[in-house]
Design a protein around this motif. Sequence first.
Motif, PDB file in Angstrom:
ATOM      1  N   SER A 103     -40.971   1.988  35.288  1.00 58.42           N
ATOM      2  CA  SER A 103     -41.530   0.650  35.506  1.00 58.42           C
ATOM      3  C   SER A 103     -42.018   0.447  36.940  1.00 58.42           C
ATOM      4  O   SER A 103     -42.589  -0.593  37.250  1.00 58.42           O
ATOM      5  N   LEU A 104     -41.792   1.430  37.794  1.00 64.56           N
ATOM      6  CA  LEU A 104     -42.124   1.294  39.214  1.00 64.56           C
ATOM      7  C   LEU A 104     -43.376   2.075  39.581  1.00 64.56           C
ATOM      8  O   LEU A 104     -43.644   3.133  39.000  1.00 64.56           O
ATOM      9  N   PRO A 105     -44.105   1.598  40.586  1.00 65.11           N
ATOM     10  CA  PRO A 105     -45.218   2.412  41.094  1.00 65.11           C
ATOM     11  C   PRO A 105     -44.667   3.623  41.844  1.00 65.11           C
ATOM     12  O   PRO A 105     -43.520   3.608  42.305  1.00 65.11           O
ATOM     13  N   ALA A 106     -45.488   4.641  41.947  1.00 64.70           N
ATOM     14  CA  ALA A 106     -45.081   5.838  42.689  1.00 64.70           C
ATOM     15  C   ALA A 106     -44.718   5.447  44.118  1.00 64.70           C
ATOM     16  O   ALA A 106     -45.356   4.586  44.720  1.00 64.70           O
ATOM     17  N   LYS A 108     -44.853   5.962  47.813  1.00 60.70           N
ATOM     18  CA  LYS A 108     -45.741   6.646  48.750  1.00 60.70           C
ATOM     19  C   LYS A 108     -45.234   6.566  50.187  1.00 60.70           C
ATOM     20  O   LYS A 108     -45.728   7.266  51.057  1.00 60.70           O
ATOM     21  N   ARG A 169     -38.318  -5.876  43.962  1.00 65.21           N
ATOM     22  CA  ARG A 169     -39.619  -6.296  43.462  1.00 65.21           C
ATOM     23  C   ARG A 169     -39.550  -7.496  42.519  1.00 65.21           C
ATOM     24  O   ARG A 169     -40.578  -8.007  42.097  1.00 65.21           O
TER      25      ARG A 169
END
Length: 189
Positions: A103-106, A108, A169
């Motif tokens: 459910s999370l963005p990568a 970076k 988040r």
Amino acid sequence: MGNRLSKIVTKTGDGGETGLGDGSRVSKSSERIHAIGDVDELNSWMGLLRAELSADDDLQPLLHQIQHDLFDLGGELSVPGFYALSEELLQDIEDNLEALNDSLPALKDFILPGGNRCAACAHMARTVCRRAERSLVEMARTETVSSLALRYLNRLSDLLFILARVLARRDNGQEVIWQSRHKRNDNNS
């Protein structure tokens, strides 16, 4: 549970030793007692994290189960030669880790602990989990330690990192991105 604690103040530990679940006595400074204490502290941080979440939060059942698993691990550590954890527990952690991470963005950038109170509690639990893992590794130098217990704590610390990201988040919140004040000079690399 064979013996119920009917008396909390026993005075048997006044000399710097404590009793294990098998009846043996060890120094309160032993590696085993350090490991038990670290797992107990981790469980306390999990309780604080749960207290910060609403009672009907979707994460409550997972965190509730982890607290019980950690109590089982503490029991395992308090009785040399006893094994309480199972592969099923490890698989459950891995399945939850994967589902939450999806459910999370990568990631970076490096993130700092924080974002909100719940995320900060998850980060605290993660750091204590890593310490508990190190305590078990140290204990394994001289005593038998379940490899499953080591793997469980390793995966749990990963899960707690992901939980911290999820919690940071929530409600349009943000993770705290690390920004070094020191600029890298490519000429000096």
